[in-house]
Scaffold this motif. Structure first.
Motif, PDB file in Angstrom:
ATOM      1  N   GLY A  65      -9.848  11.996  -1.817  1.00 18.60           N
ATOM      2  CA  GLY A  65     -10.166  10.755  -2.512  1.00 18.60           C
ATOM      3  C   GLY A  65      -8.979   9.811  -2.504  1.00 18.60           C
ATOM      4  O   GLY A  65      -7.826  10.222  -2.359  1.00 18.60           O
ATOM      5  N   HIS A  66      -9.246   8.517  -2.671  1.00 22.54           N
ATOM      6  CA  HIS A  66      -8.207   7.502  -2.533  1.00 22.54           C
ATOM      7  C   HIS A  66      -7.064   7.681  -3.524  1.00 22.54           C
ATOM      8  O   HIS A  66      -5.887   7.646  -3.145  1.00 22.54           O
ATOM      9  CB  HIS A  66      -8.813   6.109  -2.700  1.00 22.54           C
ATOM     10  CG  HIS A  66      -9.694   5.698  -1.569  1.00 22.54           C
ATOM     11  ND1 HIS A  66     -10.137   4.404  -1.388  1.00 22.54           N
ATOM     12  CD2 HIS A  66     -10.236   6.404  -0.538  1.00 22.54           C
ATOM     13  CE1 HIS A  66     -10.898   4.333  -0.316  1.00 22.54           C
ATOM     14  NE2 HIS A  66     -10.979   5.537   0.215  1.00 22.54           N
ATOM     15  N   GLU A  67      -7.384   7.830  -4.780  1.00 25.81           N
ATOM     16  CA  GLU A  67      -6.337   7.859  -5.806  1.00 25.81           C
ATOM     17  C   GLU A  67      -5.396   9.045  -5.614  1.00 25.81           C
ATOM     18  O   GLU A  67      -4.170   8.896  -5.652  1.00 25.81           O
ATOM     19  CB  GLU A  67      -6.971   7.909  -7.197  1.00 25.81           C
ATOM     20  CG  GLU A  67      -5.944   7.882  -8.323  1.00 25.81           C
ATOM     21  CD  GLU A  67      -6.578   7.871  -9.703  1.00 25.81           C
ATOM     22  OE1 GLU A  67      -5.831   7.964 -10.694  1.00 25.81           O
ATOM     23  OE2 GLU A  67      -7.820   7.778  -9.785  1.00 25.81           O
ATOM     24  N   VAL A  68      -5.955  10.218  -5.396  1.00 26.38           N
ATOM     25  CA  VAL A  68      -5.132  11.419  -5.248  1.00 26.38           C
ATOM     26  C   VAL A  68      -4.349  11.372  -3.942  1.00 26.38           C
ATOM     27  O   VAL A  68      -3.145  11.651  -3.900  1.00 26.38           O
ATOM     28  CB  VAL A  68      -6.011  12.683  -5.319  1.00 26.38           C
ATOM     29  CG1 VAL A  68      -5.187  13.931  -5.011  1.00 26.38           C
ATOM     30  CG2 VAL A  68      -6.649  12.799  -6.702  1.00 26.38           C
ATOM     31  N   ASP A 116      -3.489   8.733  -2.101  1.00 26.21           N
ATOM     32  CA  ASP A 116      -2.483   7.673  -2.075  1.00 26.21           C
ATOM     33  C   ASP A 116      -1.240   8.067  -2.863  1.00 26.21           C
ATOM     34  O   ASP A 116      -0.109   7.795  -2.439  1.00 26.21           O
ATOM     35  CB  ASP A 116      -3.069   6.377  -2.630  1.00 26.21           C
ATOM     36  CG  ASP A 116      -4.120   5.769  -1.711  1.00 26.21           C
ATOM     37  OD1 ASP A 116      -4.332   6.310  -0.602  1.00 26.21           O
ATOM     38  OD2 ASP A 116      -4.745   4.766  -2.103  1.00 26.21           O
ATOM     39  N   ARG A 117      -1.437   8.697  -3.999  1.00 29.84           N
ATOM     40  CA  ARG A 117      -0.282   9.128  -4.791  1.00 29.84           C
ATOM     41  C   ARG A 117       0.549  10.150  -4.008  1.00 29.84           C
ATOM     42  O   ARG A 117       1.783  10.055  -3.951  1.00 29.84           O
ATOM     43  CB  ARG A 117      -0.741   9.729  -6.119  1.00 29.84           C
ATOM     44  CG  ARG A 117       0.402  10.257  -6.982  1.00 29.84           C
ATOM     45  CD  ARG A 117      -0.108  10.833  -8.303  1.00 29.84           C
ATOM     46  NE  ARG A 117       0.965  11.449  -9.053  1.00 29.84           N
ATOM     47  CZ  ARG A 117       1.789  10.792  -9.853  1.00 29.84           C
ATOM     48  NH1 ARG A 117       1.660   9.483 -10.005  1.00 29.84           N
ATOM     49  NH2 ARG A 117       2.739  11.429 -10.514  1.00 29.84           N
ATOM     50  N   ASP A 151       0.803  -1.221   0.000  1.00 34.42           N
ATOM     51  CA  ASP A 151       0.000   0.000   0.000  1.00 34.42           C
ATOM     52  C   ASP A 151       0.836   1.272   0.000  1.00 34.42           C
ATOM     53  O   ASP A 151       0.439   2.273  -0.614  1.00 34.42           O
ATOM     54  CB  ASP A 151      -0.920   0.019   1.227  1.00 34.42           C
ATOM     55  CG  ASP A 151      -2.012  -1.040   1.160  1.00 34.42           C
ATOM     56  OD1 ASP A 151      -2.220  -1.608   0.074  1.00 34.42           O
ATOM     57  OD2 ASP A 151      -2.638  -1.297   2.203  1.00 34.42           O
ATOM     58  N   TRP A 152       1.999   1.261   0.701  1.00 36.07           N
ATOM     59  CA  TRP A 152       2.679   2.533   0.949  1.00 36.07           C
ATOM     60  C   TRP A 152       4.139   2.561   0.513  1.00 36.07           C
ATOM     61  O   TRP A 152       4.536   3.422  -0.257  1.00 36.07           O
ATOM     62  CB  TRP A 152       2.562   2.886   2.437  1.00 36.07           C
ATOM     63  CG  TRP A 152       1.154   2.835   2.932  1.00 36.07           C
ATOM     64  CD1 TRP A 152       0.637   1.986   3.878  1.00 36.07           C
ATOM     65  CD2 TRP A 152       0.043   3.643   2.493  1.00 36.07           C
ATOM     66  NE1 TRP A 152      -0.707   2.217   4.056  1.00 36.07           N
ATOM     67  CE2 TRP A 152      -1.099   3.229   3.224  1.00 36.07           C
ATOM     68  CE3 TRP A 152      -0.090   4.672   1.568  1.00 36.07           C
ATOM     69  CZ2 TRP A 152      -2.347   3.814   3.046  1.00 36.07           C
ATOM     70  CZ3 TRP A 152      -1.336   5.260   1.381  1.00 36.07           C
ATOM     71  CH2 TRP A 152      -2.445   4.825   2.114  1.00 36.07           C
ATOM     72  N   ARG A 184       2.210   8.423  -0.820  1.00 34.23           N
ATOM     73  CA  ARG A 184       3.330   7.557  -1.206  1.00 34.23           C
ATOM     74  C   ARG A 184       4.548   8.377  -1.612  1.00 34.23           C
ATOM     75  O   ARG A 184       5.683   8.008  -1.293  1.00 34.23           O
ATOM     76  CB  ARG A 184       2.902   6.644  -2.355  1.00 34.23           C
ATOM     77  CG  ARG A 184       1.950   5.536  -1.951  1.00 34.23           C
ATOM     78  CD  ARG A 184       1.367   4.851  -3.166  1.00 34.23           C
ATOM     79  NE  ARG A 184       0.354   3.866  -2.796  1.00 34.23           N
ATOM     80  CZ  ARG A 184      -0.625   3.466  -3.593  1.00 34.23           C
ATOM     81  NH1 ARG A 184      -0.727   3.983  -4.822  1.00 34.23           N
ATOM     82  NH2 ARG A 184      -1.506   2.576  -3.184  1.00 34.23           N
ATOM     83  N   ARG A 217      -8.172  11.456   3.142  1.00 33.40           N
ATOM     84  CA  ARG A 217      -8.272  10.398   2.125  1.00 33.40           C
ATOM     85  C   ARG A 217      -9.713  10.119   1.721  1.00 33.40           C
ATOM     86  O   ARG A 217     -10.023   9.964   0.537  1.00 33.40           O
ATOM     87  CB  ARG A 217      -7.630   9.109   2.647  1.00 33.40           C
ATOM     88  CG  ARG A 217      -7.545   7.996   1.598  1.00 33.40           C
ATOM     89  CD  ARG A 217      -6.773   6.792   2.131  1.00 33.40           C
ATOM     90  NE  ARG A 217      -6.422   5.874   1.068  1.00 33.40           N
ATOM     91  CZ  ARG A 217      -7.045   4.711   0.820  1.00 33.40           C
ATOM     92  NH1 ARG A 217      -8.066   4.337   1.579  1.00 33.40           N
ATOM     93  NH2 ARG A 217      -6.659   3.935  -0.176  1.00 33.40           N
ATOM     94  N   GLU A 218     -10.588  10.046   2.706  1.00 26.34           N
ATOM     95  CA  GLU A 218     -11.948   9.595   2.429  1.00 26.34           C
ATOM     96  C   GLU A 218     -12.892  10.726   2.017  1.00 26.34           C
ATOM     97  O   GLU A 218     -13.837  10.486   1.266  1.00 26.34           O
ATOM     98  CB  GLU A 218     -12.515   8.886   3.666  1.00 26.34           C
ATOM     99  CG  GLU A 218     -11.702   7.688   4.140  1.00 26.34           C
ATOM    100  CD  GLU A 218     -11.738   6.526   3.168  1.00 26.34           C
ATOM    101  OE1 GLU A 218     -12.698   6.433   2.378  1.00 26.34           O
ATOM    102  OE2 GLU A 218     -10.791   5.697   3.201  1.00 26.34           O
TER     103      GLU A 218
END
Length: 684
Positions: free
Chosen positions: A540-543, A545-546, A392-393, A549, A535-536
């Motif tokens: 949003g998840h995609e933005v 998480d990028r 995930d990270w 990371r 995040r939620e």
């Protein structure tokens, strides 16, 4: 030849014609009379008695400025540097007196642009001295007990050595100041230069817990030594404060990265679990144990390396008398610890990492902890945590992760953690996932824990949330424990009560200044919930998480600050998050949205739809879902972005459907920390 003036006149005329076409009135568009402006739209904005848009959306001043060391996008700058501290230690434990003795060599490299005239060491065993600052510090459970006192670290000798072949040792001049020591350098240490510090010392190991280092007996009478914060180590010299020398009052660590070689001599009957790779297996293990360890490296199922039955079997040790020296090596780490006991069970299994790489999960524990309800599954828990978080990270960087059951329960170190002897089932999974999760924060991304504990405890608690959902499809999820939503309800509702407490400290407080009452609620829970909301609800998840990371990758094995984190998430996430940094991190602002005045736009013409007024009563703004239920049983959801409240405290939300609305509810799933839910629903 055409005269240049004529050419200019032609070009000017063409440009004038083009402008007249560009700004000509659009067909059918009513225009104000010549010389008059368009009528101004009605002003529906402004503040209310409890919400001021200009306060929420004012520019946020980062705690630290951008410079060549730290860039505006939150990444390390082109001139970023960090010093390095390598350690070689030859330690032994006298079990008769419970005394640790160490012969230590620090090799310190000055990568800073500055000339250093002194060195500062952390000497954390001095927290047990009766005159230590920690004795009067109101630090709650992490303060040394009244019955836990010692001389602290007793220096036998300290020498300075240059790095050349013919360098001679020189007696060091140093001053002890509580849990720090300043060493005066006879000559300045220039950029790129190295110096060696040779220290001989000893200290008495305190009793159980003991503020992260301990000795105690298992039920079958075997001593377990958990040895941490055990060696004088370099303070960090960085671009923010120069030497960062905060005393050890109970909060955790800020150290330089380096390479470690630890030689640990103990009675031959003992097993030693240490940070890093065991270099000399053949010297300290039996042939059967070497074979089983090799099997564990390739097995997805847990392999027993030493069983309960073998604890009292002399054949489980290569010799019965005298001592053995265990050599552990670890690269690119901020710390190294170890544990020793003659009563350890030992097992292990393979960890599968991205790109086909593998690592090894090991567990050491006393006989009383064995069994599938207890420590018989900790290797599995650690393996699952590392595999998921690596995916995930950021991939786990070291070859081994070791978990030890001892008396320093619930403590994390690079590639090794200490957890509770009596923990079982869900409780053991939760503490294992949390302590192993600290690999990412702060063992890889090393923020300053003594100043900004929320950047490691909260960030780790955040990634724990998803591990609880992932392990065996959430068998022990969702995460609800002492670190996150301890009441077992909606996390947003629980955190709303905490931030409404007028005595609760803000997250951007010095970690040591946060009272024990608020340490978990603010440092763990609020920090984790902030990332969860980002995040939620916001990014949003995609933005998210990028961006997250990239932050981890950029700052792996470096020292980020809160400003670096804020800039990294906003820049890579493509969002102006000043309003959230100010409301959630710099303040404990509360959130209260209300719904009222649900009605038809025109009662005589349902085709015009309905309208409902949404009111912002709190200073904290978060994007929020609004649910509209119709009388025919159908429903729709709309998310109001943060910008809804940039100029106003009230918003008339249009509902374009001609169907009759039964109710409008703000945040029906309790996703945001609305402090007053009694006004979240209105019916027609």
């Amino acid at each position: 030849m055409t005269h240049p003036c004529a050419v200019r006149r032609v070009l000017f005329a063409a440009a004038a014609f083009a402008l007249s076409v560009t700004f000509a009135p659009l067909p059918g568009k009513a225009q104000p009379p010549a010389g008059q402006r368009r009528p101004q739209l009605p002003d529906t904005g402004g503040r209310s008695a409890t919400y001021d848009p200009l306060k929420t959306f004012a520019p946020f001043a980062m705690p630290d400025a951008v410079n060549s060391y730290r860039s505006g996008n939150g990444a390390p700058g082109p001139a970023f540097w960090a010093n390095q501290a390598d350690y070689e230690m030859h330690a032994s434990i006298d079990t008769a007196t419970q005394t640790l003795t160490n012969d230590e060599i620090i090799t310190y490299t000055n990568n800073s642009p500055d000339m250093l005239n002194s060195l500062w060491l952390q000497v954390e065993q001095n927290t047990y001295r009766t005159d230590s600052r920690a004795r009067t510090f109101a630090g709650g459970s992490r303060r040394p007990g009244a019955d836990q006192s010692s001389e602290g670290t007793v220096f036998e000798s300290m020498e300075l050595m240059g790095n050349g072949k013919n360098a001679k040792a020189e007696k060091a001049t140093y001053v002890i100041s509580d849990t720090r020591a300043r060493i005066d350098l006879p000559a300045g240490l220039a950029h790129g230069a190295q110096i060696k510090v040779h220290i001989k010392y000893h200290y008495k190991v305190p009793g159980q817990w003991g503020g992260r280092t301990s000795v105690g007996k298992s039920k079958d009478g075997y001593e377990i030594y958990d040895i941490a914060q055990w060696y004088p180590r370099m303070c960090v010299y960085d671009d923010i404060r120069g030497w960062d020398t905060q005393p050890f009052l109970g909060n955790e660590f800020y150290t330089e990265f380096g390479n470690f070689d630890n030689y640990i001599t103990v009675p031959a009957s003992m097993l030693v679990a240490g940070s890093g790779v065991l270099v000399n297996e053949k010297d300290v293990l039996t042939k059967a144990q070497i074979d089983r360890l090799a099997q564990a490296r390739t097995s997805d199922k847990t392999v027993m390396i030493r069983t309960v039955a073998e604890i009292k079997d002399p054949a489980s040790r290569p010799k019965q008398d005298g001592t053995l020296t265990w050599h552990y090596h670890m690269d690119h780490t901020r710390d190294a610890v170890f544990s020793a006991s003659a009563g350890f069970v030992w097992d292990g299994a393979k960890i599968n990492l991205p790109g086909g790489k593998t690592a090894l999960s090991l567990s050491f524990y006393p006989a009383e902890s064995a069994g599938d309800e207890g420590w018989g599954r900790t290797t599995e828990y650690a393996k699952d945590t590392i595999e998921n978080m690596s995916h995930d990270w950021f991939s786990y960087p070291w070859p081994v992760m070791t978990n030890v059951a001892g008396f320093s329960s619930g403590m994390e170190y690079p590639a090794m953690v200490f957890d509770g002897i009596n923990s079982k089932n869900k409780g053991l999974f939760v503490v294992t996932a949390h302590e192993v999760g600290h690999t990412w924060f702060p063992m890889i991304v090393q923020s300053n824990e003594r100043r900004d504990a929320w950047m490691d405890e909260g960030f780790n608690t955040f990634i724990d949330i998803y591990e609880s959902d992932q392990f065996q499809k959430g068998i022990w999820g969702p995460k609800r424990d002492g670190e996150y939503a301890p009441g077992g309800g909606f996390p947003a509702d629980e955190i709303a009560k905490i931030i409404a407490d007028p005595e609760a400290p803000v997250m951007l407080s010095r970690a040591d200044a946060i009272r024990e009452k608020y340490r978990h609620p603010i440092t763990y829970f609020k920090s984790a919930e902030g990332l969860y909301i980002l995040r939620e609800e916001i990014m949003g998840h995609e933005v998210f998480d990028r961006a997250f990371r990239k932050y981890i990758k950029d700052w792996a094995f470096k020292h980020p600050t809160p400003s670096d984190f804020f800039r990294a998430m906003a820049s890579e996430g493509g969002e102006d998050l000043d309003y959230f940094w100010r409301g959630w991190y710099q303040n404990n602002w509360t959130m209260d949205m209300a719904a009222k005045n649900l009605k038809w736009v025109d009662a005589a013409d349902p085709s015009k739809g309905s309208v409902v007024t949404i009111v912002q009563n709190g200073q904290l703004v978060i994007p929020t879902w609004i649910e509209v239920k119709f009388e025919d049983g159908t429903s729709t959801k709309t998310k109001l972005p943060a910008e809804t409240w940039m100029q106003k405290a009230t918003f008339d939300m249009a509902i374009t459907s001609p169907k009759k609305v039964a109710s409008v509810t703000i945040d029906p799933e309790h996703r945001v920390p609305d402090n007053d839910r009694s006004n979240n629903e209105v019916k027609q």
